[in-house]
Scaffold this active site. Structure first.
Site, PDB file in Angstrom:
ATOM      1  N   TYR A 173      15.955   4.169 -10.909  1.00  0.00           N
ATOM      2  CA  TYR A 173      14.788   3.333 -11.193  1.00  0.00           C
ATOM      3  C   TYR A 173      15.110   2.380 -12.354  1.00  0.00           C
ATOM      4  O   TYR A 173      14.914   1.164 -12.271  1.00  0.00           O
ATOM      5  CB  TYR A 173      13.567   4.205 -11.545  1.00  0.00           C
ATOM      6  CG  TYR A 173      12.503   3.454 -12.302  1.00  0.00           C
ATOM      7  CD1 TYR A 173      11.705   2.512 -11.659  1.00  0.00           C
ATOM      8  CD2 TYR A 173      12.328   3.636 -13.676  1.00  0.00           C
ATOM      9  CE1 TYR A 173      10.759   1.778 -12.369  1.00  0.00           C
ATOM     10  CE2 TYR A 173      11.391   2.919 -14.390  1.00  0.00           C
ATOM     11  CZ  TYR A 173      10.603   1.997 -13.730  1.00  0.00           C
ATOM     12  OH  TYR A 173       9.677   1.267 -14.443  1.00  0.00           O
ATOM     13  N   SER A 181      10.770  -2.801 -18.037  1.00  0.00           N
ATOM     14  CA  SER A 181      10.377  -1.545 -18.679  1.00  0.00           C
ATOM     15  C   SER A 181      11.269  -1.286 -19.880  1.00  0.00           C
ATOM     16  O   SER A 181      12.441  -1.687 -19.905  1.00  0.00           O
ATOM     17  CB  SER A 181      10.554  -0.429 -17.657  1.00  0.00           C
ATOM     18  OG  SER A 181      10.593   0.815 -18.294  1.00  0.00           O
ATOM     19  N   PHE A 210       4.730  -7.557  -9.952  1.00  0.00           N
ATOM     20  CA  PHE A 210       4.623  -6.147 -10.351  1.00  0.00           C
ATOM     21  C   PHE A 210       5.240  -5.210  -9.320  1.00  0.00           C
ATOM     22  O   PHE A 210       5.638  -4.100  -9.656  1.00  0.00           O
ATOM     23  CB  PHE A 210       3.140  -5.722 -10.452  1.00  0.00           C
ATOM     24  CG  PHE A 210       2.363  -6.359 -11.556  1.00  0.00           C
ATOM     25  CD1 PHE A 210       2.570  -5.982 -12.871  1.00  0.00           C
ATOM     26  CD2 PHE A 210       1.395  -7.315 -11.289  1.00  0.00           C
ATOM     27  CE1 PHE A 210       1.832  -6.545 -13.899  1.00  0.00           C
ATOM     28  CE2 PHE A 210       0.653  -7.883 -12.307  1.00  0.00           C
ATOM     29  CZ  PHE A 210       0.869  -7.501 -13.611  1.00  0.00           C
ATOM     30  N   LEU A 223       0.815  -1.233   0.000  1.00  0.00           N
ATOM     31  CA  LEU A 223       0.000   0.000   0.000  1.00  0.00           C
ATOM     32  C   LEU A 223       0.844   1.277   0.000  1.00  0.00           C
ATOM     33  O   LEU A 223       0.354   2.347   0.331  1.00  0.00           O
ATOM     34  CB  LEU A 223      -0.986   0.013   1.194  1.00  0.00           C
ATOM     35  CG  LEU A 223      -1.959  -1.168   1.262  1.00  0.00           C
ATOM     36  CD1 LEU A 223      -2.826  -1.070   2.525  1.00  0.00           C
ATOM     37  CD2 LEU A 223      -2.861  -1.217   0.031  1.00  0.00           C
ATOM     38  N   LYS A 258      15.664  -1.879 -12.528  1.00  0.00           N
ATOM     39  CA  LYS A 258      14.992  -2.823 -13.436  1.00  0.00           C
ATOM     40  C   LYS A 258      16.024  -3.680 -14.180  1.00  0.00           C
ATOM     41  O   LYS A 258      15.835  -4.875 -14.385  1.00  0.00           O
ATOM     42  CB  LYS A 258      14.108  -2.074 -14.443  1.00  0.00           C
ATOM     43  CG  LYS A 258      12.842  -1.512 -13.839  1.00  0.00           C
ATOM     44  CD  LYS A 258      11.836  -2.613 -13.523  1.00  0.00           C
ATOM     45  CE  LYS A 258      10.647  -2.111 -12.731  1.00  0.00           C
ATOM     46  NZ  LYS A 258       9.782  -3.154 -12.212  1.00  0.00           N
TER      47      LYS A 258
END
Ligand code: UD1
Length: 340
Positions: free
Chosen positions: A150, A125, A80, A33, A154
Site C-alpha cells: 500500500y 500519506s 482520492f 463502490l 503511494k
C-alpha cells in the site's frame, strides 16, 4: 467550476465533496463502490441540499476513464480513489499496484490530451516517510522504503506525478501527505465506514464502545515513548476536507501552469494510543474495554507532522480539536448502529 472527485463516496472523499458543494462547485463524483456505499450520495445531498452527479466507474478501466473525460470538461480533479488496507496489500500486492497506480496512470493519460492546464490534487500519506529519523516530519525528509505494498503504491504515484511535472506537461499539482484522519461530519450523516474488522484505531475504539467488538487491543506498550504506546498525529476529517478547498483555490488562482508542491496535512501534535483512549473515555463519558497486546508488524513508533510549510505557503491551519474529533466519531458510530 466543475470538479471531478474520484473516490468521492469514501471517508475523506465524502467529507470533501460536502464542502465543495457548499462552496458552489459542480461535482462529478466517481466511485467504484468497492469500499463505499451508494447511500452516501443521499447523505451528502441531505447535508448540502444539492445532488452531485455520480458515475460508478472503475478507474482501472482505460476506456471508461477516456469516456469520462470526453463527457465532461473538468476544471479540477481531486484524486482520492485508492485501496487503503495495509494488511490486504501485504496479501494482494498486485491488486494495490493495479488499482492505485493503474488508476492514476489512466487519469494522467487523459490529462495530457487536454488543451488547458489541469488543477490536480493527489491524496498521499505520511506512510511514505516510513519511520522518520526525527520529529516532527517535514516534507524535505528522505522517503524511506515503504513497509507495505500500500505504502509503495503511494510512493510510486508520487513519483509518477513528479515525472509528469518534470516532463513539462500543462499540469498544476498539489500532493497532500495525510497523517491520521479521524472523526466525522457534525451532522453524523457521513463518517468512516470500515468494511469488516477495522484496522485503524478510532473505528476499532468506537466499535468496541458500542459493543460490536469485545475489546480493543493496544498494539504494544513497550515502545520508547512517554507511556510506551505509539504516537500519531490525529487530524479531524473536517480539517482534512477543508484543506482540499484551500489547495484547489490556490491551484485555480495561480498563474504558473507547472506549479507542483507537496504538503503534510496534520496538526503537528503527537498523541499516544493510551492518551487517545483516555481522551475518548473522558469526552464521551464511558469506559472502553481494552487490553495491552503484542506490537503490530510494520508499525512506526512515532509520526507527527511539521505543519509549517502548509501554514506559511497556503495560510492553512487546523481548526477542530481532538476532543471534537472523538465526540463526532462516537456520535457517528451511534448513528450507524441505530440504523443497522
Ligand atoms: C495506518 C497505516 C498507514 C495508513 C493509515 C491510514 C499501518 C502500519 N499503517 O496508519 O499506512 O496510511 O493507517 O489511515 O497499518 N492501534 C492499536 N490497536 C488497534 C488499531 C491500531 O493499538 O486495534 C494503534 C497502532 O499500533 C498505531 C495507532 O493505533 O500505533 C494508529 O493505528 P492506525 O489507525 O492503524 O494508523 P497507522 O498505523 O498510523
Amino acid at each position: 467550476m466543475q470538479v471531478l472527485v474520484t473516490g468521492g463516496l469514501g471517508y475523506i472523499g465524502s467529507h470533501t465533496s460536502v464542502l465543495l458543494l457548499e462552496k458552489g462547485y459542480d461535482l462529478v463524483i466517481v466511485d467504484d463502490l468497492s469500499n463505499s456505499n451508494e447511500k452516501v450520495i443521499e447523505n451528502i445531498s441531505q447535508i448540502t441540499s444539492k445532488v452531485p452527479v455520480f458515475e460508478k466507474i472503475d478507474l482501472k478501466d482505460k476506456e471508461s476513464v477516456s469516456k469520462l473525460f470526453n463527457n465532461y470538461d473538468f476544471d479540477g480533479i481531486i484524486h482520492f480513489a485508492a485501496h487503503k488496507s495495509v494488511n490486504e496489500s501485504v496479501n494482494y500486492p498486485d491488486k494495490y499496484f493495479k488499482n492505485n497506480v493503474g488508476s492514476l496512470e489512466n487519469i494522467i493519460y487523459e490529462i495530457q490530451k487536454l488543451k488547458k492546464p489541469m488543477n490536480f490534487i493527489f491524496s498521499s500519506s505520511c506512510t511514505v516517510y516510513g519511520q522518520a529519523d526525527s520529529m516532527p516530519i517535514n516534507e524535505g525528509f528522505e522517503l524511506k522504503k515503504a513497509e507495505s505494498p500500500y505504502g509503495q503504491s503511494k510512493r510510486k504515484c508520487e513519483e509518477i506525478l513528479e515525472n509528469f511535472h518534470k516532463a513539462g506537461h500543462n499540469f498544476k499539482n498539489i500532493t497532500l501527505r495525510y497523517f491520521n484522519p479521524i472523526g466525522a461530519h457534525p451532522t453524523s450523516l457521513i463518517g468512516e465506514l470500515p468494511i469488516g474488522i477495522p484496522e485503524n484505531l478510532v473505528p476499532y475504539i468506537t466499535q468496541t464502545a458500542v459493543g460490536k467488538r469485545d475489546h480493543l487491543t493496544v498494539f504494544g506498550n513497550d515502545y520508547d515513548t512517554n507511556d510506551g504506546t505509539c504516537v500519531r498525529d490525529y487530524i479531524h476529517i473536517m480539517d482534512l476536507a477543508e484543506v482540499h478547498i484551500t489547495c484547489l483555490e490556490k491551484l485555480m488562482n495561480i498563474k504558473d501552469n507547472s506549479f507542483f508542491n507537496v504538503y503534510n496535512v496534520g496538526t503537528g501534535k503527537g498523541t499516544s494510543v493510551l492518551e487517545l483512549i483516555n481522551l475518548f473515555e473522558n469526552v464521551n463519558q464511558l469506559k472502553l474495554n481494552y487490553k495491552i497486546g503484542k506490537r503490530r508488524d510494520g508499525d512506526v513508533v512515532i509520526a507527527y507532522a511539521d505543519t509549517s510549510k502548509i501554514k506559511n505557503e497556503l495560510n492553512w491551519t487546523t481548526k477542530y480539536s481532538l476532543e471534537n474529533a472523538l465526540k463526532t466519531a462516537w456520535n457517528w458510530e451511534l448513528n450507524i448502529n441505530k440504523n443497522e
